[in-house]
Design a protein around this motif. Structure first.
Motif, mmCIF file in Angstrom:
data_model
loop_
_atom_site.group_PDB
_atom_site.id
_atom_site.type_symbol
_atom_site.label_atom_id
_atom_site.label_comp_id
_atom_site.label_asym_id
_atom_site.label_seq_id
_atom_site.Cartn_x
_atom_site.Cartn_y
_atom_site.Cartn_z
ATOM 1 N N ASP A 200 92.345 81.476 40.144
ATOM 2 C CA ASP A 200 90.912 81.196 40.240
ATOM 3 C C ASP A 200 90.434 81.756 41.578
ATOM 4 O OD1 ASP A 200 88.340 80.241 40.452
ATOM 5 O OD2 ASP A 200 88.849 78.167 39.957
ATOM 6 N N ALA A 201 89.699 82.837 41.539
ATOM 7 C CA ALA A 201 89.202 83.496 42.750
ATOM 8 C C ALA A 201 87.708 83.247 42.930
ATOM 9 C CB ALA A 201 89.489 84.990 42.668
ATOM 10 N N SER A 202 87.217 82.161 42.367
ATOM 11 C CA SER A 202 85.788 81.854 42.429
ATOM 12 C C SER A 202 85.293 81.749 43.863
ATOM 13 C CB SER A 202 85.501 80.533 41.713
ATOM 14 O OG SER A 202 85.854 80.616 40.357
ATOM 15 N N VAL A 203 84.091 82.240 44.067
ATOM 16 C CA VAL A 203 83.394 82.132 45.352
ATOM 17 C C VAL A 203 81.974 81.670 45.054
ATOM 18 C CG1 VAL A 203 84.786 83.882 46.553
ATOM 19 C CG2 VAL A 203 82.748 84.586 45.284
ATOM 20 N N ASP A 204 81.256 81.277 46.094
ATOM 21 C CA ASP A 204 79.881 80.820 45.872
ATOM 22 C C ASP A 204 79.036 81.985 45.336
ATOM 23 O OD1 ASP A 204 78.115 82.006 48.235
ATOM 24 O OD2 ASP A 204 80.041 81.383 49.079
ATOM 25 N N PRO A 205 77.940 81.682 44.640
ATOM 26 C CA PRO A 205 77.125 82.725 44.002
ATOM 27 C C PRO A 205 76.620 83.814 44.952
ATOM 28 C CG PRO A 205 76.499 80.579 43.161
ATOM 29 C CD PRO A 205 77.462 80.331 44.289
ATOM 30 N N ALA A 206 76.230 83.452 46.163
ATOM 31 C CA ALA A 206 75.722 84.458 47.105
ATOM 32 C C ALA A 206 76.827 85.428 47.520
ATOM 33 C CB ALA A 206 75.119 83.777 48.335
ATOM 34 N N THR A 207 78.019 84.890 47.748
ATOM 35 C CA THR A 207 79.158 85.735 48.121
ATOM 36 C C THR A 207 79.546 86.620 46.949
ATOM 37 O OG1 THR A 207 79.934 84.075 49.703
ATOM 38 C CG2 THR A 207 81.539 85.726 48.983
ATOM 39 N N ALA A 208 79.558 86.053 45.747
ATOM 40 C CA ALA A 208 79.896 86.837 44.552
ATOM 41 C C ALA A 208 78.909 87.985 44.374
ATOM 42 C CB ALA A 208 79.898 85.942 43.317
ATOM 43 N N ARG A 209 77.634 87.716 44.607
ATOM 44 C CA ARG A 209 76.607 88.765 44.474
ATOM 45 C C ARG A 209 76.824 89.874 45.506
ATOM 46 N NH1 ARG A 209 74.574 90.111 40.481
ATOM 47 N NH2 ARG A 209 75.233 92.084 41.176
ATOM 48 N N ARG A 210 77.134 89.475 46.734
ATOM 49 C CA ARG A 210 77.373 90.470 47.791
ATOM 50 C C ARG A 210 78.586 91.339 47.463
ATOM 51 N NH1 ARG A 210 77.302 89.811 54.297
ATOM 52 N NH2 ARG A 210 78.390 91.754 54.800
ATOM 53 N N ILE A 211 79.670 90.706 47.026
ATOM 54 C CA ILE A 211 80.882 91.448 46.675
ATOM 55 C C ILE A 211 80.602 92.375 45.500
ATOM 56 C CG2 ILE A 211 83.234 91.249 45.766
ATOM 57 C CD1 ILE A 211 83.426 88.580 47.372
ATOM 58 N N THR A 212 79.952 91.846 44.473
ATOM 59 C CA THR A 212 79.632 92.646 43.291
ATOM 60 C C THR A 212 78.764 93.842 43.664
ATOM 61 O OG1 THR A 212 79.764 90.695 41.860
ATOM 62 C CG2 THR A 212 78.588 92.612 40.990
ATOM 63 N N ASP A 213 77.727 93.612 44.441
ATOM 64 C CA ASP A 213 76.840 94.705 44.851
ATOM 65 C C ASP A 213 77.610 95.787 45.596
ATOM 66 O OD1 ASP A 213 74.720 93.373 43.700
ATOM 67 O OD2 ASP A 213 73.861 92.686 45.612
#
Length: 163
Positions: free
Chosen positions: A76-89
């Protein structure tokens, strides 16, 4: 007459060596993939494994991977939504079929960008480059997994994957 030829020879050798160094600096060599430059991506992804250069996979692979962080290769490598968005971008902007094309083209050649694998180790070029590595070597205690690039490529964290 001998001195001008010597000077010319030295000059030509200097130019040739400079061109080689400049080419490596410009293109990074044929086994260079620009390493992760974003500190958040480097920290979050690099806390469990090498933060893989985004140019090693197409955007569609990164998108699918980031959409299911709860099931990230058995963890499970879940991160908070803002961090996930930054990484994805960051990953999408620098993917091998986007901003990282200059580096990723060599690894992704022949790979469908819409149906690419999630694992870099499943890309045809990666498989071809590693076909001579014996099975026992992947199981060595210092390697353990095909995703452990730094076990064989000491400068992988800086983007160099030469032997």
């Amino acid at each position: 007459m001998n001195i001008p030829y010597r000077a010319l020879a030295i000059g030509l050798v200097t130019i040739a060596l400079s061109a080689l160094l400049f080419q490596r600096a410009q293109a990074g060599g044929s086994h260079y993939f620009a390493p992760v430059g974003d500190p958040v991506v480097k920290e979050e992804c690099g806390s469990c494994h090498l933060a893989f250069p985004p140019s090693m996979l197409p955007a569609s692979s990164w998108q699918r991977m980031m959409a299911d962080l709860k099931n990230h290769f058995g963890d499970d490598a879940s991160v908070d939504p803002a961090t996930a968005r930054r990484i994805t971008d960051y990953l999408l902007a620098n993917a091998g079929d986007a901003g990282g094309r200059r580096y990723g083209d060599k690894l992704l050649r022949g790979t469908s960008t819409t149906n690419a694998p999630l694992r870099i180790t499943e890309l045809r070029k990666w498989v071809r480059e590693h076909r001579e590595v014996p099975a026992w070597e992947w199981k060595h205690q210092d390697v353990r997994t095909k995703a452990n690039c730094v076990a064989c490529h000491a400068a992988a964290d800086r983007g160099y994957y030469e032997d």
